[in-house]
Design an enzyme around this catalytic site. Sequence first.
Site, PDB file in Angstrom:
ATOM      1  N   LEU B  89      -4.048  -2.256  -7.828  1.00  0.00           N
ATOM      2  CA  LEU B  89      -3.498  -0.921  -7.629  1.00  0.00           C
ATOM      3  C   LEU B  89      -2.640  -0.826  -6.382  1.00  0.00           C
ATOM      4  O   LEU B  89      -2.793   0.064  -5.565  1.00  0.00           O
ATOM      5  CB  LEU B  89      -4.620   0.128  -7.558  1.00  0.00           C
ATOM      6  CG  LEU B  89      -5.384   0.378  -8.851  1.00  0.00           C
ATOM      7  CD1 LEU B  89      -6.484   1.381  -8.603  1.00  0.00           C
ATOM      8  CD2 LEU B  89      -4.458   0.891  -9.929  1.00  0.00           C
ATOM      9  N   CYS B  90      -1.796  -1.841  -6.190  1.00  0.00           N
ATOM     10  CA  CYS B  90      -0.900  -1.741  -5.039  1.00  0.00           C
ATOM     11  C   CYS B  90       0.521  -2.123  -5.465  1.00  0.00           C
ATOM     12  O   CYS B  90       1.203  -2.878  -4.778  1.00  0.00           O
ATOM     13  CB  CYS B  90      -1.389  -2.584  -3.881  1.00  0.00           C
ATOM     14  SG  CYS B  90      -2.024  -4.182  -4.333  1.00  0.00           S
ATOM     15  N   GLY B  91       0.932  -1.619  -6.607  1.00  0.00           N
ATOM     16  CA  GLY B  91       2.311  -1.794  -7.032  1.00  0.00           C
ATOM     17  C   GLY B  91       2.672  -3.252  -7.262  1.00  0.00           C
ATOM     18  O   GLY B  91       1.877  -4.032  -7.758  1.00  0.00           O
TER      19      GLY B  91
END
Lengths: 138, 294
Positions: B89-91
Amino acid sequence: MADTVALELVSPEKLLMSEEVELAILPGSEGDLGVQPGHSPVIATVRPGTIAVFKGNTVEKRIFVAGGFLEITPERCTVLAETAIAVEDIDQTAAKQEIADLQDDVKVAKDDAARAKAEAALAVAEAKLEAAVSPAYA
Amino acid sequence: MASLKDLKNRIASVQSTRRITSAMKMVAAAKLRKAQINAEAARPYAERMERMLGSLASGSKGENAPKLLAGTGKDDTHLIVLVSSDRGLCGGFNGNLARDVRNRIDSLTAAGKTVKLIIIGRKGVTLLKRDHADKIVATYEELSKPEPSFEGASEVCEKITDMFEAGEFDVCTLIYNKFVSALTQEVTPLQLIPFASEETGEAAEAGAGDAQYEYEPEEEAILEALLPKNLSVQAFRAMLESFASEQGARMTAMDNATRNAGDMINKLSITYNRTRQAQITSELIEIISGAEAL
């Protein structure tokens, strides 16, 4: 010439100390080094021991370091240490316990590499206790 | 068309998603600030070590220079150390890293070199396991928990030095996300072994201009102790940078997600209102036409 030298104590995580001192005695691996302003440039390794910061003729501060490197130039003195702790903050009982634990580690070490590692850690722990029990330059 | 109840459920679920993403964004922002402070605090040590190393390295460029400094003289086997994150969940944080590593592996193999991989962070393992499982020699997870520590970096570097001494590779490159700003990260390669950065060249020149140092013990002995330490310092710095980048990337990604969720809620609410209005209208028409029929 200035009458103080900038003493810096740096650990990988942060800059621990940076101040002007008149005289500091550092534990070099081949003997103690007294640093005053105008010291000739030296690069040396540090053995586990106590850094004593002097003010006048008395020791103002004692800091235990577990080894590292130091760089001295006429104006400044930089110590790169991995662990550093003020001598009065050393917990003697904890240090003794640590020594006992490490002695066991040395005994049960399986190979030479593990034993060397444990012995190195033991030397650090012993130097730490030593620094707490009998302060340098008292 | 979806029923009113379905729409209501969707709206509720998107709303709770938005709540989560906005909380994650705030957590990442707080962590980012801390990571930046940590990265800055670690700078003095690395700078001073570089300076010492620079003046030492200028003195020993001869044949008896330690292998860590000079290399093995070959470049047949490359070791790539990848610093990725443990959480997702960090691009594009890990995706960009993995893409760069894949390209690098492809071009190295095309040139007939052998490639080995050490991966820090769970996500990097997941991404590269499928194509390059045979190249992975070691993986480290949860090293940066709760934050990168010097011990963690030393652990990895011990493994690297052991491998180097056993002659398992010739060139070692560290690949990590360099922190540019909270919005941008840059995939950056850093050659660890042989130690050869331009900065050293400059520092060495500056060092030569300075007064000559005395060494205690001899230069070689200090260099031998200093080089492995420098390795750990470099790796530690990369880990700190990578950690800050990760938080920045997560913050941006979560900010986007929060905004998207908001847009989606708006759209769904409009559909919901229209559907309700249509239902009311059709009910009215039914009633009126029923009354007229009487």
